[in-house]
Design a protein around this motif. Structure first.
Motif, PDB file in Angstrom:
ATOM      1  N   LYS A   1      43.711   8.318  66.109  1.00  0.00           N
ATOM      2  CA  LYS A   1      43.456   7.860  64.748  1.00  0.00           C
ATOM      3  C   LYS A   1      42.536   6.643  64.785  1.00  0.00           C
ATOM      4  CE  LYS A   1      47.902   9.627  63.338  1.00  0.00           C
ATOM      5  NZ  LYS A   1      49.172   9.347  62.675  1.00  0.00           N
ATOM      6  N   ARG A   2      41.715   6.501  63.728  1.00  0.00           N
ATOM      7  CA  ARG A   2      40.772   5.383  63.665  1.00  0.00           C
ATOM      8  C   ARG A   2      41.169   4.440  62.536  1.00  0.00           C
ATOM      9  NH1 ARG A   2      36.937   9.325  62.930  1.00  0.00           N
ATOM     10  NH2 ARG A   2      36.126   8.146  61.186  1.00  0.00           N
ATOM     11  N   PHE A   3      41.101   3.153  62.833  1.00  0.00           N
ATOM     12  CA  PHE A   3      41.331   2.099  61.851  1.00  0.00           C
ATOM     13  C   PHE A   3      40.083   1.235  61.847  1.00  0.00           C
ATOM     14  CE2 PHE A   3      45.414   3.641  63.036  1.00  0.00           C
ATOM     15  CZ  PHE A   3      46.136   3.635  61.851  1.00  0.00           C
ATOM     16  N   GLU A   4      39.429   1.192  60.706  1.00  0.00           N
ATOM     17  CA  GLU A   4      38.145   0.509  60.600  1.00  0.00           C
ATOM     18  C   GLU A   4      38.170  -0.438  59.411  1.00  0.00           C
ATOM     19  OE1 GLU A   4      35.671   4.427  62.122  1.00  0.00           O
ATOM     20  OE2 GLU A   4      35.875   4.056  59.968  1.00  0.00           O
ATOM     21  N   ARG A   5      37.447  -1.540  59.559  1.00  0.00           N
ATOM     22  CA  ARG A   5      37.324  -2.515  58.476  1.00  0.00           C
ATOM     23  C   ARG A   5      35.887  -3.004  58.401  1.00  0.00           C
ATOM     24  NH1 ARG A   5      42.656  -5.581  57.742  1.00  0.00           N
ATOM     25  NH2 ARG A   5      44.024  -4.678  59.311  1.00  0.00           N
ATOM     26  N   VAL A   6      35.446  -3.251  57.186  1.00  0.00           N
ATOM     27  CA  VAL A   6      34.239  -4.028  56.953  1.00  0.00           C
ATOM     28  C   VAL A   6      34.687  -5.223  56.140  1.00  0.00           C
ATOM     29  CG1 VAL A   6      32.002  -4.169  55.801  1.00  0.00           C
ATOM     30  CG2 VAL A   6      32.591  -2.123  57.117  1.00  0.00           C
ATOM     31  N   ARG A   7      34.440  -6.397  56.693  1.00  0.00           N
ATOM     32  CA  ARG A   7      34.789  -7.643  56.014  1.00  0.00           C
ATOM     33  C   ARG A   7      33.526  -8.287  55.479  1.00  0.00           C
ATOM     34  NH1 ARG A   7      39.127  -9.804  60.503  1.00  0.00           N
ATOM     35  NH2 ARG A   7      40.930  -8.728  59.600  1.00  0.00           N
ATOM     36  N   ILE A   8      33.601  -8.710  54.225  1.00  0.00           N
ATOM     37  CA  ILE A   8      32.482  -9.402  53.590  1.00  0.00           C
ATOM     38  C   ILE A   8      32.678 -10.897  53.843  1.00  0.00           C
ATOM     39  CG2 ILE A   8      31.247  -9.798  51.434  1.00  0.00           C
ATOM     40  CD1 ILE A   8      31.311  -6.830  52.424  1.00  0.00           C
ATOM     41  N   MET A   9      31.611 -11.555  54.324  1.00  0.00           N
ATOM     42  CA  MET A   9      31.694 -12.956  54.741  1.00  0.00           C
ATOM     43  C   MET A   9      30.704 -13.804  53.954  1.00  0.00           C
ATOM     44  SD  MET A   9      33.005 -15.042  57.244  1.00  0.00           S
ATOM     45  CE  MET A   9      33.422 -14.065  58.661  1.00  0.00           C
ATOM     46  N   ASP A  10      31.185 -14.923  53.443  1.00  0.00           N
ATOM     47  CA  ASP A  10      30.310 -15.895  52.792  1.00  0.00           C
ATOM     48  C   ASP A  10      29.565 -16.689  53.859  1.00  0.00           C
ATOM     49  OD1 ASP A  10      30.892 -15.715  49.867  1.00  0.00           O
ATOM     50  OD2 ASP A  10      32.929 -16.072  50.585  1.00  0.00           O
ATOM     51  N   ASN A  11      28.464 -17.319  53.438  1.00  0.00           N
ATOM     52  CA  ASN A  11      27.712 -18.169  54.352  1.00  0.00           C
ATOM     53  C   ASN A  11      27.482 -19.507  53.659  1.00  0.00           C
ATOM     54  OD1 ASN A  11      26.227 -19.157  56.434  1.00  0.00           O
ATOM     55  ND2 ASN A  11      24.549 -17.703  56.254  1.00  0.00           N
ATOM     56  N   PRO A  12      28.207 -20.551  54.045  1.00  0.00           N
ATOM     57  CA  PRO A  12      29.123 -20.604  55.192  1.00  0.00           C
ATOM     58  C   PRO A  12      30.466 -19.939  54.872  1.00  0.00           C
ATOM     59  CG  PRO A  12      29.113 -22.723  54.102  1.00  0.00           C
ATOM     60  CD  PRO A  12      28.083 -21.866  53.387  1.00  0.00           C
ATOM     61  N   PRO A  13      31.164 -19.479  55.910  1.00  0.00           N
ATOM     62  CA  PRO A  13      32.455 -18.823  55.705  1.00  0.00           C
ATOM     63  C   PRO A  13      33.501 -19.785  55.159  1.00  0.00           C
ATOM     64  CG  PRO A  13      31.594 -18.386  57.905  1.00  0.00           C
ATOM     65  CD  PRO A  13      30.747 -19.467  57.310  1.00  0.00           C
ATOM     66  N   THR A  14      34.405 -19.241  54.366  1.00  0.00           N
ATOM     67  CA  THR A  14      35.537 -20.018  53.875  1.00  0.00           C
ATOM     68  C   THR A  14      36.543 -20.190  55.021  1.00  0.00           C
ATOM     69  OG1 THR A  14      36.847 -18.098  53.223  1.00  0.00           O
ATOM     70  CG2 THR A  14      35.266 -18.973  51.590  1.00  0.00           C
ATOM     71  N   PRO A  15      37.473 -21.122  54.911  1.00  0.00           N
ATOM     72  CA  PRO A  15      38.505 -21.241  55.954  1.00  0.00           C
ATOM     73  C   PRO A  15      39.281 -19.931  56.157  1.00  0.00           C
ATOM     74  CG  PRO A  15      38.500 -23.204  54.592  1.00  0.00           C
ATOM     75  CD  PRO A  15      37.566 -22.226  53.932  1.00  0.00           C
ATOM     76  N   GLY A  16      39.584 -19.239  55.074  1.00  0.00           N
ATOM     77  CA  GLY A  16      40.299 -17.972  55.195  1.00  0.00           C
ATOM     78  C   GLY A  16      39.482 -16.919  55.922  1.00  0.00           C
ATOM     79  N   GLN A  17      38.175 -16.912  55.692  1.00  0.00           N
ATOM     80  CA  GLN A  17      37.312 -15.958  56.389  1.00  0.00           C
ATOM     81  C   GLN A  17      37.189 -16.309  57.871  1.00  0.00           C
ATOM     82  OE1 GLN A  17      33.888 -16.354  53.852  1.00  0.00           O
ATOM     83  NE2 GLN A  17      34.518 -14.626  52.554  1.00  0.00           N
ATOM     84  N   ARG A  18      37.150 -17.596  58.175  1.00  0.00           N
ATOM     85  CA  ARG A  18      37.122 -18.003  59.595  1.00  0.00           C
ATOM     86  C   ARG A  18      38.419 -17.592  60.291  1.00  0.00           C
ATOM     87  NH1 ARG A  18      33.023 -20.824  61.446  1.00  0.00           N
ATOM     88  NH2 ARG A  18      31.637 -21.879  60.011  1.00  0.00           N
ATOM     89  N   TYR A  19      39.521 -17.723  59.596  1.00  0.00           N
ATOM     90  CA  TYR A  19      40.806 -17.308  60.153  1.00  0.00           C
ATOM     91  C   TYR A  19      40.788 -15.806  60.467  1.00  0.00           C
ATOM     92  CZ  TYR A  19      45.793 -16.088  60.117  1.00  0.00           C
ATOM     93  OH  TYR A  19      47.036 -15.589  60.413  1.00  0.00           O
ATOM     94  N   LEU A  20      40.291 -15.004  59.523  1.00  0.00           N
ATOM     95  CA  LEU A  20      40.236 -13.561  59.759  1.00  0.00           C
ATOM     96  C   LEU A  20      39.231 -13.208  60.855  1.00  0.00           C
ATOM     97  CD1 LEU A  20      40.552 -12.130  56.153  1.00  0.00           C
ATOM     98  CD2 LEU A  20      42.246 -12.064  58.005  1.00  0.00           C
ATOM     99  N   LEU A  21      38.180 -13.979  60.975  1.00  0.00           N
ATOM    100  CA  LEU A  21      37.229 -13.747  62.070  1.00  0.00           C
ATOM    101  C   LEU A  21      37.918 -13.987  63.409  1.00  0.00           C
ATOM    102  CD1 LEU A  21      34.257 -13.043  62.704  1.00  0.00           C
ATOM    103  CD2 LEU A  21      33.780 -15.499  62.665  1.00  0.00           C
ATOM    104  N   ASP A  22      38.725 -15.020  63.483  1.00  0.00           N
ATOM    105  CA  ASP A  22      39.493 -15.275  64.702  1.00  0.00           C
ATOM    106  C   ASP A  22      40.508 -14.152  64.928  1.00  0.00           C
ATOM    107  OD1 ASP A  22      40.011 -17.689  66.695  1.00  0.00           O
ATOM    108  OD2 ASP A  22      41.961 -16.826  66.175  1.00  0.00           O
TER     109      ASP A  22
END
Length: 176
Positions: free
Chosen positions: A66-87
């Motif tokens: 099975k495949r699990f895929e995500r596309v995450r939309i990122m602001d520039n600069p990233p928000t703290p929440g987006q940096r957390y998800l990147l980690d």
């Protein structure tokens, strides 16, 4: 039709071949309430657990093809929440997910919606609804063929132009 959070959680165990997520939000309050987020926000290693039930389940399903895929939309600069998800992407990829990223400006030029949703087996949409405080409030199950076909086109377009997680890391500005 709205479904319960328990029914929504159960959908991941019933995936036949693919689950795709378009993540568009700048933050998820539920993340901010975790110990891993508190450590991350304090500049410490979050301490991702690779043997928790979620990771074990994901790894098992990926092993079955099975495949699990995500596309995450990122602001520039990233928000703290987006940096957390990147980690967090490191952990998710370690258990078999394929995560890719698009800058928000590119997603807007492509006409991608701001909807945050899962698409299961190219047949069912679980549209996630959030309140003004970024709390998940409802999950709407959508099976209308026209809306599902639209979601498949959105997935295909986002996936084609999104950058794989590891390559995207090189594009992210240093934390300021």
């Amino acid at each position: 039709m709205l479904i319960s959070f328990e029914e929504f959680d159960g959908m991941f165990g019933n995936v036949e071949h693919t689950a795709f997520r378009l993540e568009t939000r700048r933050r998820y309050r539920s993340d901010e309430q975790t110990e891993t987020y508190r450590r991350f926000a304090a500049g410490k290693a979050p301490g991702w657990e690779l043997e928790d039930p979620w990771c074990l389940s994901r790894r098992e399903q990926v092993a079955r093809g099975k495949r699990f895929e995500r596309v995450r939309i990122m602001d520039n600069p990233p928000t703290p929440g987006q940096r957390y998800l990147l980690d967090n992407a490191e952990r998710n990829c370690a258990v078999g997910e394929d995560i890719r990223y698009l800058w928000r400006a590119d997603a807007a030029r492509m006409g991608l919606p701001d909807e945050d949703a899962w698409l299961f087996d190219s047949r069912v949409i679980a549209l996630l609804h959030f309140d003004a405080d970024d709390d998940l409030t409802d999950v709407e199950l959508i099976t209308d063929p026209d809306q599902v076909a639209r979601a498949c086109r959105i997935r295909d377009s986002a996936w084609q132009f999104a950058t794989p997680y590891r390559a995207f890391l090189t594009e992210v500005p240093a934390d300021v």
